[in-house]
Design a protein around this motif. Structure first.
Motif, short mmCIF file in Angstrom:
data_model
loop_
_atom_site.label_atom_id
_atom_site.label_comp_id
_atom_site.label_asym_id
_atom_site.label_seq_id
_atom_site.Cartn_x
_atom_site.Cartn_y
_atom_site.Cartn_z
N MET A 16 18.57 60.08 36.18
CA MET A 16 18.89 60.62 35.31
C MET A 16 19.42 59.19 34.04
O MET A 16 19.31 59.08 32.70
CB MET A 16 20.69 61.92 34.18
CG MET A 16 20.45 62.98 34.79
SD MET A 16 19.29 64.20 33.46
CE MET A 16 20.31 63.48 32.29
N MET A 17 20.01 58.42 35.05
CA MET A 17 19.79 57.46 34.87
C MET A 17 19.08 56.49 34.28
O MET A 17 19.07 55.78 33.78
CB MET A 17 21.14 56.22 35.44
CG MET A 17 23.05 56.84 35.38
SD MET A 17 23.30 55.37 36.42
CE MET A 17 25.33 56.24 35.95
N GLN A 18 17.95 57.14 35.26
CA GLN A 18 16.50 56.63 35.01
C GLN A 18 15.81 56.66 33.62
O GLN A 18 14.54 56.38 33.63
CB GLN A 18 15.67 56.41 36.42
CG GLN A 18 16.50 55.58 37.31
CD GLN A 18 15.74 56.20 38.67
OE1 GLN A 18 15.09 57.16 39.34
NE2 GLN A 18 16.16 55.77 40.11
N GLY A 19 15.63 57.78 33.05
CA GLY A 19 16.02 57.60 31.77
C GLY A 19 15.24 59.45 32.57
O GLY A 19 14.13 59.64 31.12
N TYR A 20 14.96 60.36 33.30
CA TYR A 20 14.22 61.29 33.25
C TYR A 20 15.22 62.49 32.43
O TYR A 20 16.31 62.21 32.15
CB TYR A 20 14.52 62.27 34.53
CG TYR A 20 13.44 61.36 35.56
CD1 TYR A 20 12.30 61.95 35.93
CD2 TYR A 20 13.41 60.31 36.32
CE1 TYR A 20 11.41 61.03 36.74
CE2 TYR A 20 13.07 59.27 37.05
CZ TYR A 20 11.89 59.99 37.38
OH TYR A 20 10.74 59.36 37.87
N LEU A 21 15.08 63.09 31.92
CA LEU A 21 14.97 64.41 31.17
C LEU A 21 15.31 65.39 32.18
O LEU A 21 15.18 65.57 33.98
CB LEU A 21 14.10 65.30 30.34
CG LEU A 21 13.13 64.21 29.97
CD1 LEU A 21 12.02 65.11 28.53
CD2 LEU A 21 15.02 63.87 28.10
N GLY A 22 16.89 66.27 31.37
CA GLY A 22 17.44 67.30 33.22
C GLY A 22 16.49 68.48 33.18
O GLY A 22 16.58 68.25 34.15
N ILE A 23 15.20 68.67 32.41
CA ILE A 23 14.76 69.56 33.01
C ILE A 23 14.01 68.94 34.11
O ILE A 23 13.83 69.66 35.03
CB ILE A 23 13.85 70.72 31.73
CG1 ILE A 23 13.62 71.83 32.68
CG2 ILE A 23 12.77 68.97 31.75
CD1 ILE A 23 12.42 72.75 31.41
N GLN A 24 13.82 67.63 34.01
CA GLN A 24 12.43 66.59 34.87
C GLN A 24 13.06 67.13 36.51
O GLN A 24 12.58 67.12 37.18
CB GLN A 24 11.92 66.14 34.62
CG GLN A 24 11.16 65.58 33.11
CD GLN A 24 10.81 64.62 32.43
OE1 GLN A 24 11.53 64.02 32.61
NE2 GLN A 24 9.92 64.38 31.83
N VAL A 25 14.59 66.31 35.83
CA VAL A 25 15.25 66.46 37.49
C VAL A 25 15.73 68.03 37.68
O VAL A 25 15.39 67.73 39.35
CB VAL A 25 16.81 65.47 36.94
CG1 VAL A 25 17.98 65.93 38.68
CG2 VAL A 25 17.12 64.31 36.17
N ALA A 26 15.68 69.15 36.99
CA ALA A 26 15.66 70.18 37.65
C ALA A 26 14.74 70.12 38.74
O ALA A 26 14.53 71.52 39.69
CB ALA A 26 16.13 71.28 36.61
N GLU A 27 13.60 70.31 38.27
CA GLU A 27 11.97 70.35 38.88
C GLU A 27 12.23 70.16 40.05
O GLU A 27 11.60 70.30 40.75
CB GLU A 27 11.36 70.43 38.25
CG GLU A 27 11.01 71.44 36.89
CD GLU A 27 9.87 71.08 35.67
OE1 GLU A 27 9.25 70.11 35.82
OE2 GLU A 27 9.98 71.78 34.94
#
Length: 71
Positions: A16-27
């Protein structure tokens, strides 16, 4: 981290700190998007200490009293 669960929590925050969206992190981590949101919320409220603190359910009350169990 030895505990895979804690490592996943750290990974959520790092991504998340690197700029990914929550849905991307979840995937990427194969977890539910609401779990990502909960981890981020905990981190924002209390930092790493809050992120690592886990509350377990107290469990069901025993049917037998301690005396009955001893019998």
């Amino acid at each position: 981290m030895k505990n895979a669960n804690m490592a996943k929590r750290i990974a959520v925050i790092r991504l998340m700190m690197q700029g990914y969206l929550g849905i991307q992190v979840a995937e990427l981590l194969n977890i539910h998007r609401e779990t990502v949101s909960i981890y981020v919320q905990k981190f924002n409220q209390g930092g790493m200490d809050a992120l690592f603190k886990r509350h377990y359910a107290p469990g069901r009350k025993p049917y037998l009293s301690p005396d009955e169990e001893r019998e």
